[in-house]
Motif scaffolding. Structure first.
Motif, PDB file in Angstrom:
ATOM      1  N   PRO A 103       8.793   2.444   9.580  1.00 50.66           N
ATOM      2  CA  PRO A 103       9.364   2.969  10.481  1.00 50.66           C
ATOM      3  C   PRO A 103      10.671   3.493   9.855  1.00 50.66           C
ATOM      4  N   GLY A 104      11.247   4.642  10.701  1.00 53.93           N
ATOM      5  CA  GLY A 104      12.408   5.261  10.276  1.00 53.93           C
ATOM      6  C   GLY A 104      13.813   4.533  10.222  1.00 53.93           C
ATOM      7  N   GLY A 105      13.836   3.367  10.749  1.00 54.50           N
ATOM      8  CA  GLY A 105      14.859   2.696  10.924  1.00 54.50           C
ATOM      9  C   GLY A 105      15.258   2.062   9.458  1.00 54.50           C
ATOM     10  N   TYR A 106      14.039   1.953   8.593  1.00 54.70           N
ATOM     11  CA  TYR A 106      14.376   1.679   7.159  1.00 54.70           C
ATOM     12  C   TYR A 106      14.742   2.690   6.295  1.00 54.70           C
ATOM     13  N   MET A 107      14.904   3.880   6.650  1.00 54.83           N
ATOM     14  CA  MET A 107      15.019   5.023   5.732  1.00 54.83           C
ATOM     15  C   MET A 107      16.424   5.139   5.015  1.00 54.83           C
ATOM     16  N   ASN A 108      17.375   4.533   5.618  1.00 51.82           N
ATOM     17  CA  ASN A 108      18.769   4.865   4.767  1.00 51.82           C
ATOM     18  C   ASN A 108      18.803   3.444   3.958  1.00 51.82           C
ATOM     19  N   SER A 109      18.315   2.312   4.007  1.00 49.55           N
ATOM     20  CA  SER A 109      17.849   1.375   3.163  1.00 49.55           C
ATOM     21  C   SER A 109      17.234   1.795   1.934  1.00 49.55           C
ATOM     22  N   ILE A 110      16.181   2.586   2.171  1.00 45.59           N
ATOM     23  CA  ILE A 110      15.387   3.049   1.125  1.00 45.59           C
ATOM     24  C   ILE A 110      16.176   4.205   0.120  1.00 45.59           C
ATOM     25  N   ARG A 111      16.998   5.136   0.973  1.00 47.84           N
ATOM     26  CA  ARG A 111      17.791   6.001   0.353  1.00 47.84           C
ATOM     27  C   ARG A 111      18.940   5.287  -0.586  1.00 47.84           C
ATOM     28  N   SER A 112      19.369   4.292  -0.138  1.00 47.04           N
ATOM     29  CA  SER A 112      20.521   3.536  -0.868  1.00 47.04           C
ATOM     30  C   SER A 112      19.959   2.990  -2.189  1.00 47.04           C
ATOM     31  N   THR A 113      18.532   2.424  -2.141  1.00 47.59           N
ATOM     32  CA  THR A 113      18.083   2.238  -3.445  1.00 47.59           C
ATOM     33  C   THR A 113      17.656   3.116  -4.532  1.00 47.59           C
ATOM     34  N   GLY A 114      17.531   4.431  -4.146  1.00 51.40           N
ATOM     35  CA  GLY A 114      16.943   5.428  -4.863  1.00 51.40           C
ATOM     36  C   GLY A 114      15.518   5.248  -5.188  1.00 51.40           C
ATOM     37  N   ASN A 115      14.960   4.601  -4.439  1.00 50.31           N
ATOM     38  CA  ASN A 115      13.354   4.207  -4.784  1.00 50.31           C
ATOM     39  C   ASN A 115      12.158   5.476  -4.182  1.00 50.31           C
ATOM     40  N   THR A 116      11.378   5.306  -4.480  1.00 52.53           N
ATOM     41  CA  THR A 116      10.327   6.390  -4.464  1.00 52.53           C
ATOM     42  C   THR A 116       9.009   5.497  -3.659  1.00 52.53           C
ATOM     43  N   PRO A 117       8.237   6.377  -2.906  1.00 50.33           N
ATOM     44  CA  PRO A 117       7.042   5.416  -2.131  1.00 50.33           C
ATOM     45  C   PRO A 117       6.029   4.705  -3.173  1.00 50.33           C
ATOM     46  N   VAL A 118       5.641   3.650  -2.965  1.00 49.06           N
ATOM     47  CA  VAL A 118       4.766   2.772  -3.357  1.00 49.06           C
ATOM     48  C   VAL A 118       3.560   3.419  -3.782  1.00 49.06           C
ATOM     49  N   LEU A 119       3.022   4.267  -2.756  1.00 46.24           N
ATOM     50  CA  LEU A 119       1.889   5.103  -3.045  1.00 46.24           C
ATOM     51  C   LEU A 119       2.089   6.185  -4.215  1.00 46.24           C
ATOM     52  N   LEU A 120       3.176   6.816  -4.107  1.00 49.47           N
ATOM     53  CA  LEU A 120       3.610   7.768  -5.327  1.00 49.47           C
ATOM     54  C   LEU A 120       3.559   7.198  -6.659  1.00 49.47           C
ATOM     55  N   ASN A 121       4.321   6.117  -6.587  1.00 51.49           N
ATOM     56  CA  ASN A 121       4.340   5.271  -7.982  1.00 51.49           C
ATOM     57  C   ASN A 121       3.200   5.042  -8.755  1.00 51.49           C
ATOM     58  N   THR A 122       2.270   4.364  -7.729  1.00 55.29           N
ATOM     59  CA  THR A 122       0.980   3.991  -8.097  1.00 55.29           C
ATOM     60  C   THR A 122       0.178   5.329  -8.729  1.00 55.29           C
ATOM     61  N   LEU A 123       0.292   6.374  -7.931  1.00 53.66           N
ATOM     62  CA  LEU A 123      -0.571   7.588  -8.528  1.00 53.66           C
ATOM     63  C   LEU A 123      -0.007   7.771  -9.827  1.00 53.66           C
ATOM     64  N   SER A 124       1.361   7.881 -10.035  1.00 53.60           N
ATOM     65  CA  SER A 124       1.794   8.248 -11.255  1.00 53.60           C
ATOM     66  C   SER A 124       1.266   7.400 -12.552  1.00 53.60           C
ATOM     67  N   LYS A 125       1.360   6.005 -12.153  1.00 55.89           N
ATOM     68  CA  LYS A 125       1.120   5.134 -13.173  1.00 55.89           C
ATOM     69  C   LYS A 125      -0.449   5.377 -13.477  1.00 55.89           C
ATOM     70  N   ARG A 126      -1.155   5.745 -12.480  1.00 54.22           N
ATOM     71  CA  ARG A 126      -2.802   6.233 -12.726  1.00 54.22           C
ATOM     72  C   ARG A 126      -2.831   7.179 -13.481  1.00 54.22           C
ATOM     73  N   GLY A 127      -1.862   8.120 -13.892  1.00 52.15           N
ATOM     74  CA  GLY A 127      -1.980   9.390 -14.453  1.00 52.15           C
ATOM     75  C   GLY A 127      -2.550  10.558 -13.603  1.00 52.15           C
ATOM     76  N   TYR A 128      -1.884  10.397 -12.402  1.00 48.69           N
ATOM     77  CA  TYR A 128      -2.120  11.822 -11.736  1.00 48.69           C
ATOM     78  C   TYR A 128      -1.328  12.676 -11.861  1.00 48.69           C
TER      79      TYR A 128
END
Length: 619
Positions: free
Chosen positions: A314-339
């Motif tokens: 949900p959008g309520g977590y958005m600022n918390s994610i922005r503060s960590t400088g994180n990226t989505p688990v989905l995209l991180n996993t795709l990167s690790k798989r060599g996409y």
């Protein structure tokens, strides 16, 4: 007559003096109960924040209780001639006040909300839940509070003369007044300077409305409003709570299916536009693949909807994610798989959330070769086709294409209008012109043009032999309203009706049978679907998302979350419940008309609040 007049004055004088001391000890009691707010709230780390906390704790409860004395007990001292009756009245007022404060502390600890119409309705709903049962037990303390108030009342009356001789009333009042004034002066400074250790305490205490003076300061050249707005947006990130994302380590069975993924987001496209008249190609594509006819975005505005789409949160977590400088688990996993990543946008990735929390550090194709030429959907697709030609057959890829023609329908475009009259073909000043119809026809023209652009995308996938090994997802960030609800709502980000939240979702998944899914689905479901069905994760969905797998058979789902940073929106069958950050709520029917008797269920609200706090560390 003189004697009678003097007796009346003496009685009133005594009652007023007694009332002051009665209020003072109730202030102390309220302050002690108020420590529950302090314990449950985030502790300020700076000396200034702690100083404000102390001043506001003393000053606010002093002002709160004394304010009720001035409004209720002080005038009653002149109207109720009997001192016994007056003291009983004061005891009743004090009992009600402390009981309400006790209930409010429990509401704050349980729901992080102060007493409001919503909380009272839930409390009196009669629904059998653990929270409701605990709240009912709190009423057992009412006789205890009443007895203590009676004892205090009697003791103060007997000791009144001795207490009056001590002459400490003025110093005590000065302390409370100084704390009250100091807390508001500190908050004025903190608000203008966006000093988080102070501003984060704004809603800690009930009926707390700290003073601000931005307009006054701007008028006298002490505040730059534009600079303030920029810093305010940045503080939304800085003041957010730390988040556990994901909650546990992500594990996998294997390397997954290694299929390509193409995600196409059509900005502003509402669900009912996918028909044989307006978007015939996408409608046919939906019939041949997986179509989700009751799909809702995570928000009615760009940032929240895109955040929900890529994070499954949900959008309520958005600022918390922005503060960590994180990226989505989905995209991180795709990167690790060599996409390989190919990211394209017809509006140049104009929404800041892309670079702040979604595609951090990844190459974005968003600039036109010519400085005089605006980057368009056609240019984005041309660049995507060139990028696709460069991809190796043995290496999977993830591609994202954002098409902005529909959302920018009022600006027109280089396409022939199919639906008339529309903007650009009719004089708006003409008496017969129906502005609503002109706008909607222009919108449909943009959707029809976008449908032709989708043909170009899918033909390229076929021409390069990619379609058979590519998961294609077509959806939208949010819908667009043309005042169908009769609330003078146009465009998006103005209400939470189906016209602004319900969007198309069509998925072409290799080797699946075409089907139409009519159950309610959400943007929050796309991440767990790809994580489980594409990447074969063994980690429970609840560890990284608030959604569920779209292909899960017959899931139990009584509600779906949507909303924004300021509102919680609960979508249920035939109802939409909107709860603001102060606990005020509104319940609408399926046509977004306000329901007079509508109330959310306590059990549902508790589940929603749990979901909105689940990714934060437990205190």
């Amino acid at each position: 007559m003189v004697t009678s007049g003097n007796n009346y004055k003496d009685k009133v004088s005594q009652l007023i003096s007694w009332g002051h001391w009665f209020s003072f000890f109730n202030i102390i009691a309220a302050m002690l109960l108020g420590t529950r707010y302090i314990v449950h709230s985030e502790w300020p780390e700076t000396i200034m924040g702690q100083l404000y906390l102390g001043f506001s704790w003393i000053g606010h409860f002093g002002f709160l209780v004394f304010g009720f004395y001035i409004l209720i007990l002080f005038p009653a001292s002149f109207l109720i001639p009997s001192q016994r009756l007056m003291r009983l009245f004061a005891v009743l007022v004090g009992t009600v006040g402390l009981t309400a404060l006790l209930l409010d502390t429990h509401a704050y600890e349980s729901l992080e909300l102060h007493l409001s119409p919503l909380v009272w309705d839930l409390l009196l709903s009669g629904e059998k839940t653990d929270l409701n049962a605990r709240w009912q037990y709190l009423f057992i303390t009412v006789p205890v509070i009443f007895l203590m108030q009676l004892i205090l009342s009697e003791w103060l009356w007997r000791k009144l003369r001795k207490l009056t001789r001590k002459h400490v009333g003025v110093p005590i009042a000065a302390v409370f007044g100084l704390c009250f004034l100091s807390s508001h002066l500190i908050y004025i400074w903190a608000d203008a300077n966006l000093y988080r250790p102070v501003t984060m305490q704004r809603s800690n205490f009930p009926l707390s409305y700290p003073m601000t003076a931005k307009t006054f300061m701007e008028k006298h050249g002490l505040l730059d409003r534009q600079e303030y707005s920029k810093r305010l947006d940045a503080q939304g990130v800085e003041e957010s709570e730390q988040i556990r994302y994901p909650i546990e380590k992500i594990t996998f069975n294997d390397q997954g299916t290694r299929q390509n993924v193409l995600l196409v987001v059509v900005d502003g496209l509402r669900s009912d536009m996918v028909n044989t008249e307006t978007m015939p190609y996408l409608a046919a594509f939906a019939q041949q693949n997986q179509s989700f006819s009751n799909h809702f975005s995570a928000s009615n505005e760009n940032a929240g909807s895109l955040f929900g789409l890529f994070y499954g949160l949900p959008g309520g977590y958005m600022n918390s994610i922005r503060s960590t400088g994180n990226t989505p688990v989905l995209l991180n996993t795709l990167s690790k798989r060599g996409y390989e990543f190919g990211l394209f946008s017809g509006n140049g990735f104009g929404t800041p959330i892309y670079e702040e929390a979604i595609f951090n550090g990844r190459k974005l194709h968003k600039n036109s070769e010519s400085a005089d030429t605006r980057y368009s959907d056609k240019q984005a697709i041309t660049d995507w086709k060139a990028w696709l030609d460069e991809q190796k057959v043995d290496k999977p890829w993830f591609s994202y294409i954002e098409l902005a023609t529909v959302e920018n329908f009022e600006e027109g475009g280089n396409y022939i209008p199919r639906f008339k009259p529309s903007l650009g073909t009719t004089n708006l000043t003409a008496g017969h012109a129906d502005t609503s119809q002109l706008l909607k026809n222009s919108y449909k023209n943009a959707a029809y043009h976008t449908d032709e652009l989708l043909i170009d995308i899918f033909e390229k996938l076929v021409a390069t032999d990619n379609l058979a090994n590519t998961i294609v997802i077509v959806t939208a960030n949010h819908g667009t309203e043309f005042n169908e609800t009769g609330t003078n709502s146009w465009g998006a980000n103005s209400n939470y009706s189906k016209y602004q939240l319900q969007v198309p979702l069509v998925i072409s998944w290799p080797d699946t049978v075409p089907a139409v899914t009519e159950r309610v689905t959400s943007h929050l479901d796309i991440v767990p679907t790809l994580m489980e069905s594409l990447l074969n994760t063994t980690t429970p969905t609840t560890a990284y998302s608030s959604g569920i797998n779209l292909f899960e058979p017959n899931p139990e789902r009584r509600w779906v979350l949507a909303g924004s940073k300021k509102d919680i929106v609960v979508l249920q069958k035939n109802t939409v419940t909107v709860v603001d950050k102060y606990g005020n709520y509104r319940v609408y029917d399926q046509n977004y008309q306000l329901k007079d008797e509508g109330k959310p269920k306590l059990s549902t609200l508790m589940q929603v609040m749990h979901e909105l706090k689940r990714f934060y560390p437990v205190n």
